[in-house]
Design an enzyme around this catalytic site. Structure first.
Site, PDB file in Angstrom:
ATOM      1  N   ARG A 171      -3.976   7.706  -3.543  1.00 53.18           N
ATOM      2  CA  ARG A 171      -3.844   8.250  -4.908  1.00 53.18           C
ATOM      3  C   ARG A 171      -3.387   9.625  -4.655  1.00 53.18           C
ATOM      4  O   ARG A 171      -2.475  10.044  -5.509  1.00 53.18           O
ATOM      5  CB  ARG A 171      -5.120   7.936  -5.657  1.00 53.18           C
ATOM      6  CG  ARG A 171      -5.309   6.627  -5.938  1.00 53.18           C
ATOM      7  CD  ARG A 171      -6.907   6.567  -6.316  1.00 53.18           C
ATOM      8  NE  ARG A 171      -7.015   4.939  -6.725  1.00 53.18           N
ATOM      9  CZ  ARG A 171      -8.310   4.360  -6.744  1.00 53.18           C
ATOM     10  NH1 ARG A 171      -9.497   5.397  -6.431  1.00 53.18           N
ATOM     11  NH2 ARG A 171      -8.383   3.348  -6.962  1.00 53.18           N
ATOM     12  N   THR A 202      -4.940   0.860 -11.483  1.00 50.03           N
ATOM     13  CA  THR A 202      -4.162   1.161 -12.633  1.00 50.03           C
ATOM     14  C   THR A 202      -4.513   2.399 -13.619  1.00 50.03           C
ATOM     15  O   THR A 202      -5.674   2.906 -13.132  1.00 50.03           O
ATOM     16  CB  THR A 202      -4.095  -0.103 -13.604  1.00 50.03           C
ATOM     17  OG1 THR A 202      -5.635  -0.311 -14.212  1.00 50.03           O
ATOM     18  CG2 THR A 202      -3.704  -1.331 -12.749  1.00 50.03           C
ATOM     19  N   SER A 257      -7.898  -5.245  -9.901  1.00 48.76           N
ATOM     20  CA  SER A 257      -8.686  -4.436 -10.271  1.00 48.76           C
ATOM     21  C   SER A 257     -10.239  -4.342  -9.720  1.00 48.76           C
ATOM     22  O   SER A 257     -10.885  -3.271  -9.252  1.00 48.76           O
ATOM     23  CB  SER A 257      -8.598  -3.863 -11.595  1.00 48.76           C
ATOM     24  OG  SER A 257      -7.177  -3.951 -12.088  1.00 48.76           O
ATOM     25  N   GLN A 278      18.561  21.736 -29.993  1.00 42.80           N
ATOM     26  CA  GLN A 278      16.944  22.011 -29.891  1.00 42.80           C
ATOM     27  C   GLN A 278      16.239  20.719 -29.448  1.00 42.80           C
ATOM     28  O   GLN A 278      15.294  20.696 -28.917  1.00 42.80           O
ATOM     29  CB  GLN A 278      16.627  22.635 -31.011  1.00 42.80           C
ATOM     30  CG  GLN A 278      16.991  24.217 -31.166  1.00 42.80           C
ATOM     31  CD  GLN A 278      16.431  24.900 -32.323  1.00 42.80           C
ATOM     32  OE1 GLN A 278      16.132  24.169 -33.200  1.00 42.80           O
ATOM     33  NE2 GLN A 278      16.539  26.062 -32.327  1.00 42.80           N
ATOM     34  N   GLN A 285      16.971   9.163 -22.048  1.00 40.92           N
ATOM     35  CA  GLN A 285      17.552   9.531 -23.390  1.00 40.92           C
ATOM     36  C   GLN A 285      18.366  10.683 -23.218  1.00 40.92           C
ATOM     37  O   GLN A 285      19.341  10.340 -23.980  1.00 40.92           O
ATOM     38  CB  GLN A 285      16.029   9.960 -24.141  1.00 40.92           C
ATOM     39  CG  GLN A 285      16.178   9.842 -25.529  1.00 40.92           C
ATOM     40  CD  GLN A 285      16.279   8.373 -26.014  1.00 40.92           C
ATOM     41  OE1 GLN A 285      15.911   7.376 -25.502  1.00 40.92           O
ATOM     42  NE2 GLN A 285      16.992   8.318 -27.331  1.00 40.92           N
ATOM     43  N   GLU A 340      -2.995   1.091  -6.451  1.00 39.71           N
ATOM     44  CA  GLU A 340      -3.917   1.804  -5.919  1.00 39.71           C
ATOM     45  C   GLU A 340      -4.920   2.274  -7.310  1.00 39.71           C
ATOM     46  O   GLU A 340      -5.249   3.304  -7.237  1.00 39.71           O
ATOM     47  CB  GLU A 340      -3.313   3.137  -5.530  1.00 39.71           C
ATOM     48  CG  GLU A 340      -2.488   2.950  -4.065  1.00 39.71           C
ATOM     49  CD  GLU A 340      -1.536   4.175  -4.026  1.00 39.71           C
ATOM     50  OE1 GLU A 340      -1.662   5.246  -4.353  1.00 39.71           O
ATOM     51  OE2 GLU A 340      -0.821   4.027  -2.872  1.00 39.71           O
ATOM     52  N   ILE A 370       1.568  -6.686  -0.825  1.00 45.37           N
ATOM     53  CA  ILE A 370       1.439  -5.671   0.254  1.00 45.37           C
ATOM     54  C   ILE A 370       2.599  -5.094   0.727  1.00 45.37           C
ATOM     55  O   ILE A 370       3.393  -5.471   1.236  1.00 45.37           O
ATOM     56  CB  ILE A 370       0.655  -6.507   1.271  1.00 45.37           C
ATOM     57  CG1 ILE A 370      -0.420  -7.383   0.922  1.00 45.37           C
ATOM     58  CG2 ILE A 370       0.306  -5.717   2.205  1.00 45.37           C
ATOM     59  CD1 ILE A 370      -1.609  -6.678   0.164  1.00 45.37           C
ATOM     60  N   LEU A 372      -5.486  -5.667   0.499  1.00 46.07           N
ATOM     61  CA  LEU A 372      -6.700  -5.579  -0.103  1.00 46.07           C
ATOM     62  C   LEU A 372      -6.515  -6.539  -1.338  1.00 46.07           C
ATOM     63  O   LEU A 372      -7.119  -7.449  -1.390  1.00 46.07           O
ATOM     64  CB  LEU A 372      -7.378  -4.256  -0.855  1.00 46.07           C
ATOM     65  CG  LEU A 372      -8.302  -4.029  -1.813  1.00 46.07           C
ATOM     66  CD1 LEU A 372      -9.519  -4.487  -0.869  1.00 46.07           C
ATOM     67  CD2 LEU A 372      -8.472  -2.659  -2.180  1.00 46.07           C
TER      68      LEU A 372
HETATM   69  C1  LIG Z   1       4.686  -2.049  -6.123  1.00 41.97           C
HETATM   70  C2  LIG Z   1       3.287  -2.391  -5.853  1.00 41.97           C
HETATM   71  C3  LIG Z   1       3.066  -2.164  -4.537  1.00 41.97           C
HETATM   72  C4  LIG Z   1       1.560  -2.724  -4.397  1.00 41.97           C
HETATM   73  N1  LIG Z   1       0.837  -2.577  -2.874  1.00 41.97           N
HETATM   74  C5  LIG Z   1      -0.076  -2.877  -2.495  1.00 41.97           C
HETATM   75  C6  LIG Z   1      -0.742  -2.728  -1.337  1.00 41.97           C
HETATM   76  O1  LIG Z   1      -0.045  -2.218  -0.433  1.00 41.97           O
HETATM   77  N2  LIG Z   1      -1.864  -2.973  -0.970  1.00 41.97           N
HETATM   78  C7  LIG Z   1      -2.511  -3.815  -1.875  1.00 41.97           C
HETATM   79  O2  LIG Z   1      -3.778  -4.134  -1.566  1.00 41.97           O
HETATM   80  N3  LIG Z   1      -2.288  -3.825  -3.020  1.00 41.97           N
HETATM   81  C8  LIG Z   1      -0.989  -3.447  -3.565  1.00 41.97           C
HETATM   82  N4  LIG Z   1      -0.673  -3.548  -4.721  1.00 41.97           N
HETATM   83  C9  LIG Z   1      -1.598  -4.376  -5.700  1.00 41.97           C
HETATM   84  C10 LIG Z   1      -2.082  -3.149  -6.770  1.00 41.97           C
HETATM   85  O3  LIG Z   1      -3.006  -2.537  -6.326  1.00 41.97           O
HETATM   86  C11 LIG Z   1      -2.632  -4.088  -7.993  1.00 41.97           C
HETATM   87  O4  LIG Z   1      -1.528  -4.791  -8.761  1.00 41.97           O
HETATM   88  C12 LIG Z   1      -3.495  -3.460  -8.833  1.00 41.97           C
HETATM   89  O5  LIG Z   1      -4.729  -2.956  -8.234  1.00 41.97           O
HETATM   90  C13 LIG Z   1      -3.868  -3.970 -10.124  1.00 41.97           C
HETATM   91  O6  LIG Z   1      -4.319  -5.284  -9.895  1.00 41.97           O
HETATM   92  P1  LIG Z   1      -3.636  -6.647 -10.500  1.00 41.97           P
HETATM   93  O7  LIG Z   1      -2.264  -6.647 -10.585  1.00 41.97           O
HETATM   94  O8  LIG Z   1      -4.321  -7.900 -10.054  1.00 41.97           O
HETATM   95  O9  LIG Z   1      -3.910  -6.626 -12.076  1.00 41.97           O
HETATM   96  P2  LIG Z   1      -5.400  -6.834 -12.805  1.00 41.97           P
HETATM   97  O10 LIG Z   1      -6.634  -6.403 -12.252  1.00 41.97           O
HETATM   98  O11 LIG Z   1      -5.470  -8.252 -13.201  1.00 41.97           O
HETATM   99  O12 LIG Z   1      -5.011  -5.812 -14.308  1.00 41.97           O
HETATM  100  C14 LIG Z   1      -4.419  -6.259 -15.337  1.00 41.97           C
HETATM  101  C15 LIG Z   1      -4.549  -5.540 -16.528  1.00 41.97           C
HETATM  102  O13 LIG Z   1      -5.682  -5.434 -16.837  1.00 41.97           O
HETATM  103  C16 LIG Z   1      -6.554  -3.974 -16.823  1.00 41.97           C
HETATM  104  N5  LIG Z   1      -7.769  -4.110 -16.460  1.00 41.97           N
HETATM  105  C17 LIG Z   1      -8.521  -4.668 -15.369  1.00 41.97           C
HETATM  106  N6  LIG Z   1      -9.670  -4.572 -15.440  1.00 41.97           N
HETATM  107  C18 LIG Z   1     -10.039  -3.670 -16.312  1.00 41.97           C
HETATM  108  C19 LIG Z   1     -11.090  -2.842 -16.887  1.00 41.97           C
HETATM  109  N7  LIG Z   1     -12.209  -3.124 -16.411  1.00 41.97           N
HETATM  110  N8  LIG Z   1     -11.064  -2.053 -17.818  1.00 41.97           N
HETATM  111  C20 LIG Z   1      -9.757  -2.091 -18.686  1.00 41.97           C
HETATM  112  N9  LIG Z   1      -8.493  -2.697 -18.076  1.00 41.97           N
HETATM  113  C21 LIG Z   1      -8.733  -3.458 -17.011  1.00 41.97           C
HETATM  114  C22 LIG Z   1      -5.502  -3.405 -15.760  1.00 41.97           C
HETATM  115  O14 LIG Z   1      -5.599  -2.005 -15.971  1.00 41.97           O
HETATM  116  C23 LIG Z   1      -4.019  -4.035 -16.177  1.00 41.97           C
HETATM  117  O15 LIG Z   1      -3.442  -3.533 -17.210  1.00 41.97           O
HETATM  118  C24 LIG Z   1       0.714  -3.330  -5.170  1.00 41.97           C
HETATM  119  C25 LIG Z   1       1.105  -3.429  -6.410  1.00 41.97           C
HETATM  120  C26 LIG Z   1       2.501  -3.323  -6.956  1.00 41.97           C
HETATM  121  C27 LIG Z   1       2.834  -3.596  -8.261  1.00 41.97           C
END
Ligand SMILES: Cc1cc2nc3c(=O)[nH]c(=O)nc-3n(C[C@H](O)[C@H](O)[C@H](O)COP(=O)(O)OP(=O)(O)OC[C@H]3O[C@@H](n4cnc5c(N)ncnc54)[C@H](O)[C@@H]3O)c2cc1C
Length: 384
Positions: free
Chosen positions: A243, A365, A132, A279, A336, A363, A157, A125
């Site tokens: 998720r 953030t 996002s 503690q 820690q 999946e 991916i 995807l």
């Molecule tokens: C180890 C790993 C495995 C993965 N596996 C897959 C997979 O199998 N298939 C697949 O399709 N993808 C996969 N991904 C991709 C993953 O789903 C995306 O990294 C994730 O959805 C975030 O997209 P982005 O990295 O482009 O961040 P961005 O969307 O650019 O976000 C950057 C920052 O902005 C914030 N943000 C964005 N929009 C908003 C909003 N509207 N309001 C507030 N904050 C916002 C985000 O929370 C984040 O902190 C994987 C990622 C990782 C790290």
């Protein structure tokens, strides 16, 4: 909701725990160090049915209920979160969408082979410009002679470099926005379909990650999953499944941090007594314990809704958000408690920390989960 596991659920947990502790724990550190995908572990898991937990036996799966699935994933994640991530994508993001949206021919063709581990699945995807905002997919699919021509790049991916089947989301009618996205089942080896490995990740180093490249890749009409234009709906349903599985894995990761911390605190001596006698260390352990148990309850509540086929999206987002952040906090506290020893891989807690971070990103953030939970609470539909 019952707080007591059934006998069958206890048996699944026992089988998974014995396997994970006996087979995965001994190799997890070395695989992490070498960024090595654990093919032999997957083959053993396949022989036990673990690669097809949820699909029914008629399609080669175990037909487990969602709580049993969560218990199995929790045990695998406790041993190695990379392996549970591989499992999550293979089952929840590949098999479950095919089970829910596939034609009978697609189910017969792919599900038994996926469940037996003969082929591995992945879910494409995310793109370089599309994270996002999943509705903004730029990969295109154009209808022509012999099917659809796919062009574009998918990034991040999981399983991308080892999968023989990819669910690929592409724009089939740009003017329709999120209603113009379609899913294609693309087999490995299809001309025009290639991948580039993505290495040196912070964590999840023994899970495989790759970029998928589509260059005029021809996919036949019978490999459209669901209807043309159903892609966004399918993506959201699949992400709910994943998720849930990720949240269960995060419970395992948090539990692993807790177990390691208790054991270390009972044996590490300072000021003439085990550090567990202080503690402030007890407080760290108590916080980990409460949050791990709370995360487990959120997962099982969502699982109970899934078992009853009731709407569960909001509960799944709550479980994923809370469990992933709790796993990260637990790993932080575990380091820690281990002091300097926690800062290198002599102990597994630094791996737990690096691995847990990924679950707050993929999946959807933590920010996206909070948006989904908040919108659900307020009755807001983001797409009207
Ligand atoms: C180890 C790993 C495995 C993965 N596996 C897959 C997979 O199998 N298939 C697949 O399709 N993808 C996969 N991904 C991709 C993953 O789903 C995306 O990294 C994730 O959805 C975030 O997209 P982005 O990295 O482009 O961040 P961005 O969307 O650019 O976000 C950057 C920052 O902005 C914030 N943000 C964005 N929009 C908003 C909003 N509207 N309001 C507030 N904050 C916002 C985000 O929370 C984040 O902190 C994987 C990622 C990782 C790290």
């Amino acid at each position: 909701m019952s707080y007591i596991l059934s006998e069958e659920q206890e048996q699944v947990r026992k089988l998974a725990r014995e396997f994970a502790q006996g087979e995965i724990v001994p190799v997890a550190r070395e695989n992490d160090r070498r960024e090595r995908f654990p093919e032999e572990i997957l083959a053993k898991m396949a022989s036990l049915g673990f690669l097809g937990t949820l699909p029914p036996p008629q399609y080669g799966g175990m037909g487990l209920d969602y709580i049993s699935h969560a218990l199995l994933v929790e045990e695998v994640a406790k041993a190695c979160f990379s392996t549970s991530t591989t499992l999550s994508v293979h089952i929840s993001l590949t098999q479950m969408p095919i089970l829910q949206w596939g034609t009978e021919a697609q189910k017969q063709k792919y599900l038994p082979r996926l469940a037996r581990g003969e082929i591995i699945g992945c879910f494409g995807l995310t793109e370089p410009n599309v994270g996002s905002d999943a509705a903004a997919v730029e990969t295109t699919a154009t209808r022509g002679d012999g099917g659809w021509r796919l062009n574009g790049t998918k990034t991040w991916i999981t399983n991308g470099g080892v999968a023989q089947l990819a669910l690929v989301f592409a724009q089939t009618e740009k003017a329709l926005g999120y209603r113009g996205i379609t899913v294609f089942l693309v087999e490995g080896g299809t001309p025009g379909f290639s991948n580039t490995p993505l290495t040196h990740k912070l964590g999840l180093r023994s899970s495989n990650t790759a970029e998928l490249i589509f260059d005029d890749c021809l996919v036949s009409e019978e490999n459209v999953l669901g209807k043309v234009g159903d892609g966004f709906k399918i993506a959201m349903a699949a992400l709910d499944e994943a998720r849930y599985t990720t949240a269960a894995g995060c419970v395992g990761l948090a539990q692993a941090s807790l177990d390691a911390s208790i054991s270390y605190a009972q044996t590490r001596m300072q000021f003439g007594k085990p550090i567990g006698g202080f503690q402030l260390i007890q407080e760290l352990i108590a916080d980990m314990m409460v949050e791990t148990e709370a995360a487990r309850f959120l997962v099982h509540r969502a699982g109970e809704l899934k078992n009853r086929k009731l709407p569960a999206s909001r509960e799944i987002s709550m479980a994923k958000y809370y469990a992933s952040e709790a796993a990260l906090r637990a790993a932080d506290r575990a380091i820690q408690i281990h002091g300097g020893s926690g800062y290198c891989d002599e102990y597994p807690v630094e791996r737990y920390f690096r691995d847990a971070k990924a679950a707050t990103i993929y999946e959807g953030t933590s920010q996206v989960q909070k948006l989904l939970i908040g919108r659900a609470a307020l009755g807001i539909n983001a797409f009207v």
